[in-house]
Design an enzyme around this catalytic site. Structure first.
Site, PDB file in Angstrom:
ATOM      1  N   GLU A 232       0.969  -1.076  -0.101  1.00 48.68           N
ATOM      2  CA  GLU A 232      -0.063   0.086   0.072  1.00 48.68           C
ATOM      3  C   GLU A 232       0.971   1.132  -0.048  1.00 48.68           C
ATOM      4  OE1 GLU A 232      -3.384   0.136  -0.050  1.00 48.68           O
ATOM      5  OE2 GLU A 232      -3.558  -2.253   0.231  1.00 48.68           O
ATOM      6  N   CYS A 266      -2.290   9.788   2.453  1.00 48.70           N
ATOM      7  CA  CYS A 266      -1.666   9.018   1.189  1.00 48.70           C
ATOM      8  C   CYS A 266      -2.434   9.257  -0.142  1.00 48.70           C
ATOM      9  CB  CYS A 266      -1.337   7.616   1.228  1.00 48.70           C
ATOM     10  SG  CYS A 266      -3.203   6.786   1.899  1.00 48.70           S
TER      11      CYS A 266
HETATM   12  P1  NAD Z   1       8.040   4.801   5.148  1.00 47.38           P
HETATM   13  O1  NAD Z   1       8.028   4.056   3.976  1.00 47.38           O
HETATM   14  O2  NAD Z   1       9.155   5.615   5.270  1.00 47.38           O
HETATM   15  O3  NAD Z   1       7.752   4.033   6.456  1.00 47.38           O
HETATM   16  C1  NAD Z   1       6.807   3.045   6.460  1.00 47.38           C
HETATM   17  C2  NAD Z   1       7.083   1.990   7.510  1.00 47.38           C
HETATM   18  O4  NAD Z   1       7.968   1.196   6.772  1.00 47.38           O
HETATM   19  C3  NAD Z   1       7.437   2.275   8.987  1.00 47.38           C
HETATM   20  O5  NAD Z   1       6.938   1.426   9.859  1.00 47.38           O
HETATM   21  C4  NAD Z   1       9.114   1.836   8.935  1.00 47.38           C
HETATM   22  O6  NAD Z   1       9.716   1.598  10.010  1.00 47.38           O
HETATM   23  C5  NAD Z   1       9.292   0.950   7.823  1.00 47.38           C
HETATM   24  N1  NAD Z   1      10.557   0.878   7.089  1.00 47.38           N
HETATM   25  C6  NAD Z   1      11.180   1.868   6.935  1.00 47.38           C
HETATM   26  N2  NAD Z   1      12.341   1.351   6.242  1.00 47.38           N
HETATM   27  C7  NAD Z   1      12.021   0.053   5.957  1.00 47.38           C
HETATM   28  C8  NAD Z   1      12.870  -1.149   5.260  1.00 47.38           C
HETATM   29  N3  NAD Z   1      13.985  -0.672   4.545  1.00 47.38           N
HETATM   30  N4  NAD Z   1      12.396  -2.138   5.203  1.00 47.38           N
HETATM   31  C9  NAD Z   1      11.136  -2.517   5.719  1.00 47.38           C
HETATM   32  N5  NAD Z   1      10.562  -1.574   6.604  1.00 47.38           N
HETATM   33  C10 NAD Z   1      10.884  -0.386   6.405  1.00 47.38           C
HETATM   34  O7  NAD Z   1       6.678   5.618   4.925  1.00 47.38           O
HETATM   35  P2  NAD Z   1       5.953   6.724   5.971  1.00 47.38           P
HETATM   36  O8  NAD Z   1       6.922   7.846   5.803  1.00 47.38           O
HETATM   37  O9  NAD Z   1       6.011   6.059   7.361  1.00 47.38           O
HETATM   38  O10 NAD Z   1       4.717   7.093   5.191  1.00 47.38           O
HETATM   39  C11 NAD Z   1       4.442   7.849   4.319  1.00 47.38           C
HETATM   40  C12 NAD Z   1       4.593   7.147   3.057  1.00 47.38           C
HETATM   41  O11 NAD Z   1       3.303   5.942   3.102  1.00 47.38           O
HETATM   42  C13 NAD Z   1       3.813   7.960   1.878  1.00 47.38           C
HETATM   43  O12 NAD Z   1       4.649   7.701   0.849  1.00 47.38           O
HETATM   44  C14 NAD Z   1       2.471   7.500   1.547  1.00 47.38           C
HETATM   45  O13 NAD Z   1       1.744   7.747   0.687  1.00 47.38           O
HETATM   46  C15 NAD Z   1       2.467   6.187   2.117  1.00 47.38           C
HETATM   47  N6  NAD Z   1       1.380   5.709   2.706  1.00 47.38           N
HETATM   48  C16 NAD Z   1       0.401   5.052   1.807  1.00 47.38           C
HETATM   49  C17 NAD Z   1      -0.685   4.519   2.412  1.00 47.38           C
HETATM   50  C18 NAD Z   1      -1.689   3.831   1.520  1.00 47.38           C
HETATM   51  O14 NAD Z   1      -2.693   3.212   2.081  1.00 47.38           O
HETATM   52  N7  NAD Z   1      -1.243   3.382   0.129  1.00 47.38           N
HETATM   53  C19 NAD Z   1      -1.276   5.084   3.569  1.00 47.38           C
HETATM   54  C20 NAD Z   1      -0.471   5.995   4.172  1.00 47.38           C
HETATM   55  C21 NAD Z   1       0.773   6.206   3.865  1.00 47.38           C
END
Ligand code: NAD
Length: 488
Positions: A232, A266
């Site tokens: 997602e 998002c």
């Molecule tokens: P992010 O990708 O930085 O982090 C998300 C999660 O991934 C966190 O829990 C983090 O601990 C984990 N993470 C970070 N690096 C990782 C790695 N290398 N391997 C595995 N896990 C890892 O995103 P964010 O800043 O927390 O959220 C914002 C982003 O999420 C935006 O791009 C937004 O559009 C997206 N988002 C999507 C949805 C959806 O439903 N499609 C909903 C909310 C946010």
């Protein structure tokens, strides 16, 4: 003891298991696996009971959850937390409980003549131990709605909430421990290291919500153990104002969708596509709508802060980059307040005449900054949308069927709301997910139940079916049967 051994396909992670955090993770995972090995999935009664309990515990902790999210953000509108985190989670739970018995019911499938009176059916069975990695922007909803789907499907769940919302994560851990046994649900908190370790685990499914770039890393890590993933992700969601549409109405609805959670959504409209020549009209109506919605910013409880200094600086950087390249900017600060950077309240900002190549047109914005692009024909609007990766959401304001058909027929997005913003995601009955770079797979409602289930085919053979005669030594009897089946 076999249950205590976790086979990590990546040697790198196996070495890291020496750390305290990894010991915590392996302990939590082992308990879930042991639960699965001993007792399988959760029974239908247990799923219903647990979801009911979860709903009650969310209500019980409502005030503490609102407080925790606000502490994590610096300030988060309490109403927005109640709407988009608490109510959204409760709604998903109630929807799942209402429909679960229908979702679970096995589907009978017709059986071909030679196999009669055997019977065939498809059963929806749990996958096993599934993982959920969730982000910070709706830290309750984006953890608990996938968890609801996974539990409804009877799985055991390992949840890794975002490190950027530690107060909420700690509270979720406490709250879930009141409802679930450690063999059913485990929460592992910690930093990116912990999330990476989770993405390497030999899970039965992994649902990741976060950015597209991290999504790529997660898919790569999961591929080692062939763990199926639901991603997602994010992206640049356009809001297209169709030719002839009421500009005041469109601008107001885009402002509401854009400024909810200060744009940290998002599916927030990322950029507006306005008929050429009507840009000034849009700017004027957007500014008026914003001033009505948020007459003040700094001390307004309804207006959320940007989650961290890093994200605040990133957004200022996007604005600066666009302006340096020659874009025009309008900062909407209705009461003319001096906004302290330390409090991270960022004034809604419109940008127009933004040169292509500006970071604000290529990166996902995720804040209260809205670039405005213009188009002459609907073909040009479609080409602009299609010149970027497929977005998570598309908003189209139009009452002209021909324009709606043309634009929806030639673009692809994870979901669409017509004549408003965000609302497709609030429908429990609609699948929610991305397409292309905005993600793969979906959840919410029945889609979530299916994501976390295996549609397992089951054939019950009959002693009396003609098919039992099909065995060597083959001879005239089989030839006769084949002639009858295949035809001469
Ligand atoms: P992010 O990708 O930085 O982090 C998300 C999660 O991934 C966190 O829990 C983090 O601990 C984990 N993470 C970070 N690096 C990782 C790695 N290398 N391997 C595995 N896990 C890892 O995103 P964010 O800043 O927390 O959220 C914002 C982003 O999420 C935006 O791009 C937004 O559009 C997206 N988002 C999507 C949805 C959806 O439903 N499609 C909903 C909310 C946010």
């Amino acid at each position: 003891m076999v249950d205590a051994v976790i086979e990590f396909p990546s040697g790198q992670v196996r070495q890291k298991l020496a750390s305290a955090a990894d010991k915590r993770l392996s302990g939590a995972f082992t308990q879930l696996r042991t639960g699965w090995r001993h007792d399988g999935g959760l029974t239908a009664d247990r799923r219903d009971e647990a979801l009911d309990h979860l709903a009650r515990v969310i209500v019980k902790y409502q005030a503490a959850l609102v407080e925790a999210v606000s502490r994590d953000f610096g300030h988060r509108s309490p109403h927005e937390t109640r709407l988009a985190d608490i109510q959204a989670s409760l709604s998903a739970i109630r929807y799942a409980r209402k429909h679960l018995s229908r979702w679970i019911r096995p589907q009978r499938v017709g059986v071909a003549l030679p196999f009669l009176p055997g019977r065939a059916r498809v059963e929806m069975v749990p996958l096993g131990v599934v993982g959920i990695i969730s982000p910070w922007n709706y830290p309750i909803q984006l953890a608990l709605v996938p968890l609801t789907a996974a539990i409804a499907a009877g799985n055991r769940v390992l949840l890794k909430p975002s490190e950027l919302t530690p107060h909420t994560a700690a509270l979720l851990e406490r709250l879930l421990a009141e409802v679930f046994d450690p063999t059913e649900v485990a929460v592992v908190t910690g930093g990116v290291d912990m999330a990476q370790a989770v993405s390497h685990l030999p899970l039965d499914h992994l649902l990741f919500t976060g950015s597209t770039s991290v999504g790529r890393q997660v898919m790569r890590a999961a591929s080692d153990a062939l763990v199926p993933v639901t991603l997602e992700l994010g992206g640049k969601s356009p809001a297209i104002i169709g030719p002839g549409f009421d500009m005041a109405l469109a601008a107001e609805r885009i402002a509401i969708g854009k400024l909810f959670n200060a744009g940290q959504t998002c599916i927030a409209p990322d950029y507006a596509l306005v008929p050429r020549g009507r840009e000034a009209e849009f700017i004027d109506h957007f500014e008026k709508a914003t001033s009505r919605l948020y007459p003040r910013l700094g001390d307004n409880a309804d207006y959320s802060a940007i989650v961290t200094d890093k994200h605040y600086e990133r957004l200022l950087g996007l604005i600066d980059d666009a302006r340096r390249r020659g874009a025009n900017a309008r900062f909407i600060n209705p009461a003319g307040e001096a906004l302290e950077p330390a409090k991270r309240k960022l004034a809604p900002t419109l940008l127009w005449q933004v040169p292509e190549g500006s970071a604000v047109l290529t990166q996902e914005i995720f804040g209260p900054v809205l670039p405005i692009l213009s188009y002459l024909t609907v073909e040009e609007a479609v080409a602009l949308v299609n010149s970027r990766p497929r977005p998570l959401a598309l908003y189209l304001f139009s009452r002209r069927k021909a324009d709606v058909d043309f634009i929806l027929g030639r673009t692809r997005a994870g979901g669409v709301t017509l004549n408003d913003t965000l609302l497709h995601a609030a429908q429990d009955g609609l699948p929610f997910g991305g397409v292309g770079e905005s993600g793969m797979g979906s959840y919410h409602g029945e889609a979530g139940f299916r994501t976390f289930s295996q549609a397992r085919p089951l054939f019950r053979a009959s002693r009396f079916s003609p098919a039992r005669l099909v065995r060597p030594p083959y001879g005239e009897r089989i030839d006769r049967m084949l002639r009858w089946l295949i035809g001469r």
